[in-house]
Design an enzyme around this catalytic site. Structure first.
Site, PDB file in Angstrom:
ATOM      1  N   ASP A 148       0.788  -1.199   0.031  1.00 40.52           N
ATOM      2  CA  ASP A 148      -0.010  -0.031  -0.166  1.00 40.52           C
ATOM      3  C   ASP A 148       0.870   1.280   0.041  1.00 40.52           C
ATOM      4  O   ASP A 148       1.985   1.338   0.522  1.00 40.52           O
ATOM      5  CB  ASP A 148      -0.825   0.140   1.242  1.00 40.52           C
ATOM      6  CG  ASP A 148      -2.152   1.042   1.296  1.00 40.52           C
ATOM      7  OD1 ASP A 148      -2.303   1.601   0.059  1.00 40.52           O
ATOM      8  OD2 ASP A 148      -2.896   1.030   2.059  1.00 40.52           O
ATOM      9  N   HIS A 221      -8.120  -0.696  -9.381  1.00 40.81           N
ATOM     10  CA  HIS A 221      -7.775   0.453  -8.401  1.00 40.81           C
ATOM     11  C   HIS A 221      -6.804   1.239  -8.959  1.00 40.81           C
ATOM     12  O   HIS A 221      -6.874   2.599  -8.743  1.00 40.81           O
ATOM     13  CB  HIS A 221      -7.611  -0.393  -6.966  1.00 40.81           C
ATOM     14  CG  HIS A 221      -7.090   0.684  -5.958  1.00 40.81           C
ATOM     15  ND1 HIS A 221      -8.166   1.491  -5.429  1.00 40.81           N
ATOM     16  CD2 HIS A 221      -6.097   1.017  -5.359  1.00 40.81           C
ATOM     17  CE1 HIS A 221      -7.634   2.041  -4.418  1.00 40.81           C
ATOM     18  NE2 HIS A 221      -6.383   2.046  -4.206  1.00 40.81           N
TER      19      HIS A 221
END
Length: 310
Positions: A148, A221
């Site tokens: 992330d 995403h």
């Protein structure tokens, strides 16, 4: 911008996020003054006591709190009550919150002690509406198993994208702070093959390499969370997301936290994700991740905090 709060610091191993709602109390303004002084003192204390811990305490203030506390007017140009963003299937919900605290350190004990001090100061005049304890998961991965924050800016770009500039001189060096608590459906996520998961994210899972544009799905995403300005320039935010979880009750999530020089940048990303680009082509990660909170705050500089403290 040297007196900014620590919004451009890199993520640490332990984090506590807290959101508080102010009460109508005759002691409110006096308590807030003391709180501002406390935030400054906590940062000084942890820096002196644990100089290598990269510890910090960051306070953000919401729109309604700014008015209730009679803070300077005009307020930061883009500070407002966040309005929910509704797509055809998913919603970026709006939830109330007056004060947000982002506590981080390499040692959980430091975060815990700062949280206790803040809670002691706020409890008489406010109520806690959210507390999340985040942790670094392996090599900065989310609970979903992917790295992330790969798109975070680095070096001088962190100041440029993370802090208000000359466009709002009264609040230069401050930062817009947007937060969302996401809960993940891990059963559904784990039912996907690694290849299918990679198509949802737009990156390889093991080595964190972005897919080529001609291969990357348009609803991945990465494709929708990476945004550009009107002139094609890349727009970035500083993400300090942290995973959290309670395995015994099957609760797993990500606390999304973004610092930005403008809230409009964050909002454009959210519209891309929840409404879709084009509309209907929403971020596939939302089929496995539900936003249960959504709030906007402004992080003032240390100088402003000092002035607020009286």
């Amino acid at each position: 911008m040297s007196d900014s709060q620590n919004v451009t610091d890199y993520p640490n191993a332990n984090t506590i996020f807290m959101v508080w709602k102010l009460k109508d109390s005759p002691q409110l303004k006096e308590s807030f003054q003391s709180l501002c002084a406390l935030v400054l003192n906590l940062n000084n204390s942890v820096f002196n006591r644990f100089p290598d811990s990269n510890a910090s305490c960051i306070m953000g203030i919401g729109y309604e709190a700014w008015k209730k506390l009679d803070l300077p007017q005009p307020m930061p140009k883009e500070l407002c009550n966040f309005e929910a963003i509704r797509g055809t299937k998913h919603i970026a919900v709006s939830t109330s919150g007056d004060l947000h605290f982002h506590l981080r350190a390499d040692n959980k004990s430091i975060c815990f002690d700062m949280a206790m001090e803040i809670s002691d100061a706020l409890s008489p005049v406010a109520e806690s509406v959210l507390e999340v304890h985040g942790f670094k998961y392996w090599d900065a991965r989310s609970i979903l198993g992917f790295v992330d924050g790969t798109e975070n800016p680095h070096g001088e770009d962190r100041d440029y994208f993370g802090k208000v500039g000359d466009e709002d001189p009264e609040y230069k060096g401050g930062s817009y702070l947007f937060t969302q608590k996401y809960l993940h459906d891990m059963t559904a996520w784990k039912s996907l093959s690694t290849e299918e998961q990679e198509k949802v994210i737009g990156r390889s899972k093991e080595k964190d390499i972005e897919m080529a544009d001609e291969v990357k799905p348009s609803n991945s995403h990465i494709a929708l969370a990476n945004i550009e300005g009107e002139n094609g320039e890349e727009l970035k935010i500083i993400r300090d997301n942290m995973p959290f979880g309670n395995p015994s009750v099957n609760e797993f999530g990500t606390y999304f936290i973004a610092y930005a020089s403008t809230f409009s940048t964050v909002r454009k990303m959210l519209v891309n994700m929840f409404v879709g680009n084009p509309p209907g082509n929403y971020d596939r990660i939302l089929d496995f991740s539900t936003a249960v909170t959504g709030s906007l705050f402004f992080v003032p500089t240390r100088d402003l905090l000092d002035s607020f403290s009286g």
